[in-house]
Design a protein around this motif. Structure first.
Motif, mmCIF file in Angstrom:
data_model
loop_
_atom_site.group_PDB
_atom_site.id
_atom_site.type_symbol
_atom_site.label_atom_id
_atom_site.label_comp_id
_atom_site.label_asym_id
_atom_site.label_seq_id
_atom_site.Cartn_x
_atom_site.Cartn_y
_atom_site.Cartn_z
ATOM 1 N N PHE A 191 0.853 -1.181 0.000
ATOM 2 C CA PHE A 191 0.000 0.000 0.000
ATOM 3 C C PHE A 191 0.891 1.233 0.000
ATOM 4 N N VAL A 192 0.634 2.159 -0.909
ATOM 5 C CA VAL A 192 1.319 3.450 -0.911
ATOM 6 C C VAL A 192 0.324 4.490 -0.427
ATOM 7 N N GLU A 193 0.574 5.055 0.744
ATOM 8 C CA GLU A 193 -0.288 6.122 1.245
ATOM 9 C C GLU A 193 0.307 7.448 0.801
ATOM 10 N N ASN A 194 -0.278 8.035 -0.227
ATOM 11 C CA ASN A 194 0.272 9.243 -0.828
ATOM 12 C C ASN A 194 0.075 10.455 0.084
ATOM 13 N N VAL A 195 0.763 11.532 -0.239
ATOM 14 C CA VAL A 195 0.609 12.785 0.490
ATOM 15 C C VAL A 195 -0.845 13.237 0.385
#
Length: 303
Positions: free
Chosen positions: A201-205
């Motif tokens: 999972f990439v939790e973006n800005v």
């Protein structure tokens, strides 16, 4: 694409990672290496040399000002002719996105080779995506291996919350940058590891604008919209909804206390993206979580 806020990164830029490998140690890396990427869709070959540092303590922001800002400051690279200036801006945009796409393709190829699903979670600040992610990790324990890349301008608070669940996490602090890019995510994938047959999972800005234009090599973008934000967000920020496979309406346990119009929001989302899938979820009550977990497992089986 944001070209006025100074968020664009240089070709040669630094990423700060605060991360944990499951054992206590601190280390730094200074290294330089080149990559040659080649793929279709008119993407180009290019090389890059860069340095980046890793430390288990929170590092100072490393994001640089954008090329447009830099060139304006130089003074002699911008014409007084507005048409020439606009053409130069367009060329800079194309250069930045072309190089980002090359790194994204490399990330995607490596994820595919490893059979690792990658989901890019995008939302406004305060939508509840970190809480949703922590609950998701707990529900996936024992069935799918999970790793997380956290993007924030400052602090490692969210990465610390993820690590408390037992999942490995890498923190990328962007400083003034308002989105993650494929170059930084590529290094973070090396650091956190790609769980084979698992999910990253990439939790973006927290931002509904710039992340829409930057491919990270993910399999799908997932836009998370809290019912506290207003049902018109899909038509106010159409790009991210148009580029996302799934929209999660979060915090639906609060609906009895709000005037949020669910049907209207869904209609707006499908107006900009007729194919978008939609789930209604509450991390607090657990409503919709089973459907979300099923969606993740289905997408992972497709990798």
């Amino acid at each position: 694409m944001c070209i006025t806020c100074g968020c664009h990164q240089h070709d040669h830029h630094e990423h700060d990672h605060d991360h944990s490998h499951g054992h206590d140690h601190s280390h730094g890396h200074d290294h330089s290496h080149g990559h040659d990427h080649s793929h279709g869709h008119e993407r180009c070959h290019h090389g890059h040399d860069h340095e980046h540092s890793h430390d288990h303590e929170l590092l100072a922001p490393a994001a640089k000002a954008g090329r447009r800002v830099e060139e304006r400051e130089q003074g002699d690279t911008w014409s007084h002719d507005p048409d020439v200036t606009r053409a130069r801006i367009v060329q800079i945009e194309q250069d930045i996105l072309s190089k980002n796409d090359a790194f994204a393709q490399k990330n995607h190829n490596e994820l595919k080779q490893n059979k690792t699903l990658c989901l890019n979670l995008v939302s406004s600040p305060g939508s509840g995506k970190t809480t949703l992610l922590c609950k998701t990790i707990e529900l996936l324990k024992g069935s799918l291996l999970v790793a997380v890349i956290e993007g924030d301008q400052q602090t490692s608070n969210d990465a610390d919350r993820i690590r408390a669940t037992g999942a490995p996490a890498v923190q990328i602090n962007t400083g003034k940058g308002c989105h993650l890019d494929a170059h930084g995510v590529g290094h973070a994938l090396e650091d956190v590891g790609m769980p084979s047959n698992g999910v990253v999972f990439v939790e973006n800005v927290g931002n509904l604008v710039c992340p829409a234009d930057f491919d990270l090599g993910e399999h799908s973008k997932v836009v998370i919209l809290s019912v506290t934000e207003g049902e018109d967000k899909p038509i106010k920020y159409p790009n991210i909804f148009a580029n996302s496979r799934l929209m999660i309406l979060s915090k639906i346990d609060l609906l009895p206390y709000l005037s949020f119009k669910v049907d209207e929001c869904i209609a707006y989302a499908r107006k900009v993206n007729p194919k978008i899938e939609i789930l209604q979820v509450s991390s607090t009550s657990g409503a919709g979580m089973a459907e979300w977990i099923k969606w993740i497992r289905t997408r992972q089986a497709e990798v």
